[in-house]
Design an enzyme around this catalytic site. Structure first.
Site, PDB file in Angstrom:
ATOM      1  N   PHE A   1       5.140   2.423   5.588  1.00 48.92           N
ATOM      2  CA  PHE A   1       5.263   3.880   5.679  1.00 48.92           C
ATOM      3  C   PHE A   1       3.885   4.533   5.639  1.00 48.92           C
ATOM      4  O   PHE A   1       3.023   4.121   4.854  1.00 48.92           O
ATOM      5  CB  PHE A   1       6.032   4.437   4.476  1.00 48.92           C
ATOM      6  N   ASP A   2       3.697   5.557   6.440  1.00 48.57           N
ATOM      7  CA  ASP A   2       2.650   6.534   6.188  1.00 48.57           C
ATOM      8  C   ASP A   2       3.120   7.371   4.986  1.00 48.57           C
ATOM      9  O   ASP A   2       4.285   7.307   4.595  1.00 48.57           O
ATOM     10  CB  ASP A   2       2.455   7.401   7.429  1.00 48.57           C
ATOM     11  N   PHE A   3       2.231   8.152   4.407  1.00 47.98           N
ATOM     12  CA  PHE A   3       2.618   8.939   3.232  1.00 47.98           C
ATOM     13  C   PHE A   3       2.926  10.387   3.603  1.00 47.98           C
ATOM     14  O   PHE A   3       4.080  10.808   3.558  1.00 47.98           O
ATOM     15  CB  PHE A   3       1.518   8.872   2.166  1.00 47.98           C
TER      16      PHE A   3
END
Length: 310
Positions: free
Chosen positions: A162-164
């Site tokens: 995941f990106d944040f």
């Protein structure tokens, strides 16, 4: 006993994400719905090729095989097909041995309004309008991007990245950065608010429920030291110090954590992706969704300030 659907981690997947529908979709575009129906009937027993999301979905369903007593996850098929034209999809699901029994066939309409009815924490589709429509209704969704499908059946591990900002968390910090494209202003804002957790982003519930699966594995390992964990979660963000601390604050406030977290400071994410080799990677910015050879399944989450259309 097995979890009720209200307690399960449910993923809704469109047939366009699960299988390669390029050939049949071209028939629809060229000749219309009636010829498409005839084509699907004629090819009813022709198995569809694996789509971009197939390796992820197959491994996700394997969580139930490792925890048969709880059966904590489920996949529901969401399709614009009618039940009649969707038979080929269901036959292909059976051919590959995917444990998918629930389905919603919408006969040309968008299926995403029914996501809450199935308690879905994610909707994967190759239809951009459906994904944007879902997100506009605050439903969790991601657009599966075209890529080559690789599925090593000897590899049972499920790796999710995941990106944040704009994915797990909301786009508050991204909005600050976009205001002047000023990294120093962004870091100052995040340092000032270091003790304040971010509000949840569109895939926060998915991340949190995957963390619950991690705890299930930890308990299994305590019971049986020989148990081998199958789930690995990574956060791969363009942030770096000092803005990294608010990420930690946020996750700690939610009681969750990733197995691996990378603060890249703007470094090309594909360098880390090539090593972690996720079966799916979620990011809100298309510029980050690339990999060497195009073999990593990428999902665009068109949410927030980074995706405001001009």
């Amino acid at each position: 006993m097995a979890y009720l659907i209200e307690q399960k981690l449910v993923i809704g997947v469109a047939s366009s994400a699960l299988f390669d529908l390029s050939e049949s979709h071209q028939v629809y575009l060229d000749s219309g719905p009636e010829e498409y129906r005839k084509y699907q009937e004629t090819h009813l027993d022709t198995v569809l090729g694996r789509g971009v999301a197939f390796p992820f979905i197959r491994r996700f369903l394997n969580i139930n095989k490792h925890h048969p007593h709880e059966a904590p996850v489920e996949v529901v098929l969401f399709s614009r097909n009618s039940p009649e034209t969707g038979l080929r999809v269901m036959h292909s699901i059976a051919h590959y041995g995917l444990d998918i029994s629930r389905a919603a066939f919408m006969t040309g309409k968008s299926p995403y309004p029914y996501l809450p009815a199935f308690n879905a924490s994610l909707f994967l589709s190759a239809n951009e309008d459906d994904v944007r429509g879902a997100l506009a209704c605050n439903f969790p969704a991601g657009l599966v991007l075209p890529s080559r499908t690789e599925d090593d059946e000897a590899d049972d591990e499920l790796r999710v990245a995941f990106d944040f900002d704009g994915v797990i968390a909301d786009d508050e910090a991204e909005t600050v950065f976009k205001r002047n494209n000023d990294v120093d202003e962004f870091h100052a804002h995040e340092t000032l608010n270091v003790g304040t957790p971010h509000r949840p982003g569109p895939l926060a519930a998915l991340f949190q429920k995957l963390a619950t699966m991690q705890r299930l594995e930890e308990r299994a390992q305590k019971r049986d030291p020989a148990y081998k964990k199958i789930l690995r979660i990574a956060i791969i963000t363009a942030r770096n110090a000092p803005s990294h601390e608010r990420v930690v604050t946020t996750l700690k406030s939610w009681g969750v954590a990733a197995d691996e977290t990378f603060f890249l400071g703007g470094m090309d994410k594909s360098r880390v992706l090539a090593v972690f080799r996720p079966h799916i990677f979620f990011d809100d910015q298309l510029s980050h969704l690339k990999s060497s050879g195009g073999t990593i399944p990428m999902v665009h989450v068109p949410f927030g300030i980074a995706n405001v259309r001009a």
